[in-house]
Design a protein around this motif. Structure first.
Motif, PDB file in Angstrom:
ATOM      1  N   UNK A 101       0.839  -1.186   0.000  1.00  0.00           N
ATOM      2  CA  UNK A 101       0.000   0.000   0.000  1.00  0.00           C
ATOM      3  C   UNK A 101       0.878   1.242   0.000  1.00  0.00           C
ATOM      4  N   UNK A 102       0.668   2.144  -0.967  1.00  0.00           N
ATOM      5  CA  UNK A 102       1.418   3.396  -1.056  1.00  0.00           C
ATOM      6  C   UNK A 102       0.735   4.447  -0.192  1.00  0.00           C
ATOM      7  N   UNK A 103       1.518   5.125   0.656  1.00  0.00           N
ATOM      8  CA  UNK A 103       0.981   6.107   1.592  1.00  0.00           C
ATOM      9  C   UNK A 103       0.872   7.486   0.949  1.00  0.00           C
ATOM     10  N   UNK A 104       0.155   8.380   1.633  1.00  0.00           N
ATOM     11  CA  UNK A 104       0.176   9.785   1.257  1.00  0.00           C
ATOM     12  C   UNK A 104      -1.155  10.354   0.844  1.00  0.00           C
ATOM     13  N   UNK A 105      -1.428  11.593   1.314  1.00  0.00           N
ATOM     14  CA  UNK A 105      -2.666  12.320   1.033  1.00  0.00           C
ATOM     15  C   UNK A 105      -2.445  13.652   0.323  1.00  0.00           C
ATOM     16  N   UNK A 106      -1.490  14.457   0.812  1.00  0.00           N
ATOM     17  CA  UNK A 106      -1.302  15.830   0.335  1.00  0.00           C
ATOM     18  C   UNK A 106      -0.139  15.897  -0.647  1.00  0.00           C
ATOM     19  N   UNK A 165      -6.156  14.173  -1.152  1.00  0.00           N
ATOM     20  CA  UNK A 165      -6.987  13.025  -1.509  1.00  0.00           C
ATOM     21  C   UNK A 165      -6.754  11.931  -0.477  1.00  0.00           C
ATOM     22  N   UNK A 166      -7.665  10.988  -0.402  1.00  0.00           N
ATOM     23  CA  UNK A 166      -7.515   9.877   0.538  1.00  0.00           C
ATOM     24  C   UNK A 166      -7.289   8.588  -0.232  1.00  0.00           C
ATOM     25  N   UNK A 167      -6.635   7.610   0.378  1.00  0.00           N
ATOM     26  CA  UNK A 167      -6.396   6.353  -0.310  1.00  0.00           C
ATOM     27  C   UNK A 167      -7.701   5.702  -0.766  1.00  0.00           C
ATOM     28  N   UNK A 184      -9.870  10.829  -4.366  1.00  0.00           N
ATOM     29  CA  UNK A 184      -9.179   9.572  -4.085  1.00  0.00           C
ATOM     30  C   UNK A 184      -7.827   9.555  -4.783  1.00  0.00           C
ATOM     31  N   UNK A 185      -6.889   8.782  -4.233  1.00  0.00           N
ATOM     32  CA  UNK A 185      -5.559   8.709  -4.808  1.00  0.00           C
ATOM     33  C   UNK A 185      -4.959   7.326  -4.657  1.00  0.00           C
ATOM     34  N   UNK A 186      -3.949   7.075  -5.486  1.00  0.00           N
ATOM     35  CA  UNK A 186      -3.159   5.852  -5.373  1.00  0.00           C
ATOM     36  C   UNK A 186      -2.045   5.996  -4.347  1.00  0.00           C
TER      37      UNK A 186
END
Length: 313
Positions: A61-66, A91-93, A107-109
């Motif tokens: 799972x790749x992390x990160x929102x901003x 964005x949120x995972x 949403x994001x990857x």
């Protein structure tokens, strides 16, 4: 591409920087070449398993929102963005799809990576103003949305006395300059006092110091909501306390019912999106290259944070 990856549930020390396939955009999506990304509590809580009841992660799972970066590919049907556009946002995972706005989800990857894919039709992503540099743009989205919601909900008035608990973090250092006309008592460590005063604090007190009394308005930005008895005692009758932490506020936590005590959380952009957030100014505390992403996340958990931690890609 390189990315900060969780290969299973665990603490930040179990994360890794690994090679992952570059995600490609589908219809209504954009691919962004990430230039910078900032760290948020979600980036450690999600791989720790705090949200397993709501959504199981698929690993790796790749992390990160901003993030802030450059549009590198555009999916079918996208007209608002073109290759080469400078953008930033939040964005949120995809694993948390059920927790976000059903109509226009952001949403994001995963943004702690060289590339990420986002939904294009969302107020949480916008073109980056030229006056906002890449690191600031990456630091701003989550704290900016939070500050907008706090200000709109609390409506601080000129002449009020405002207590800001946890003022040295990303939200606090972005909030302080917006409390003009009030008397601001900020909690922070002594080494942070000069910066907090420069941001707008009238007085800086240590976390362990006695709070003033007869406070009109208090913001809790760091303590669990069931550990705010001292803050509650500082409020005048009819005072207001707004928190951004869980558990859900309960008057019993404060042992008084003559004050307002509310959680402020805006996951739908009710108070504006990235275009409005761009008017705020974040504080970038420390910067790390993507290759040191695991160290940045362990520092986020284990070291005192002044402002936001940003990964540069």
């Amino acid at each position: 591409m390189k990315a900060v990856v969780a290969t299973g549930y665990g603490p930040p020390e179990h994360l890794t920087v690994a090679d992952m396939p570059i995600p490609r955009p589908g219809p209504g999506q954009v691919q962004v070449r990430i230039a910078a990304a900032s760290i948020n509590p979600m980036d450690v809580r999600l791989p720790a398993g705090d949200f397993r009841d709501a959504a199981e992660l698929a690993f790796p799972h790749v992390l990160g929102n901003d993030f802030a970066g450059t549009v590198s590919e555009v999916g079918a049907g996208v007209e608002a963005y073109h290759v080469g556009d400078e953008v930033f946002g939040h964005a949120v995972p995809r694993a948390l799809r059920a927790m976000v706005d059903a109509g226009r989800p952001s949403l994001t990857t995963g943004t702690l990576a060289e590339y990420a894919v986002f939904e294009a039709d969302t107020p949480f992503i916008a073109h980056r103003p030229a006056a906002l540099d890449v690191a600031e743009a990456a630091a701003l989205p989550t704290v900016g949305l939070t500050v907008q919601a706090l200000l709109a909900t609390a409506a601080p008035q000129p002449g009020e006395t405002v207590l800001v608990v946890g003022a040295s973090g990303g939200v606090g250092t972005t909030l302080l300059p917006r409390l003009t006309g009030t008397t601001v008592i900020a909690t922070g460590r002594p080494p942070d006092a000069d910066l907090l005063r420069a941001k707008g604090a009238t007085e800086v007190i240590d976390y362990a110091d006695e709070y003033p009394d007869q406070v009109d308005l208090a913001f809790n930005l760091v303590l669990p909501s069931d550990r705010l008895q001292r803050v509650g005692r500082a409020l005048r009758p009819g005072g207001r306390l707004y928190t951004i932490t869980f558990p859900q506020p309960d008057p019993a936590f404060l042992d008084r019912r003559d004050v307002r005590f509310d959680l402020v959380l805006d996951v739908e952009g009710r108070f504006g999106g990235m275009r409005e957030v761009a008017a705020l100014t974040p504080t970038v505390g420390r910067r790390y290259p993507l290759a040191e992403g695991v160290r940045a996340l362990t520092d986020f958990v284990g070291r005192h944070t002044l402002g936001k931690l940003v990964l540069t890609v």
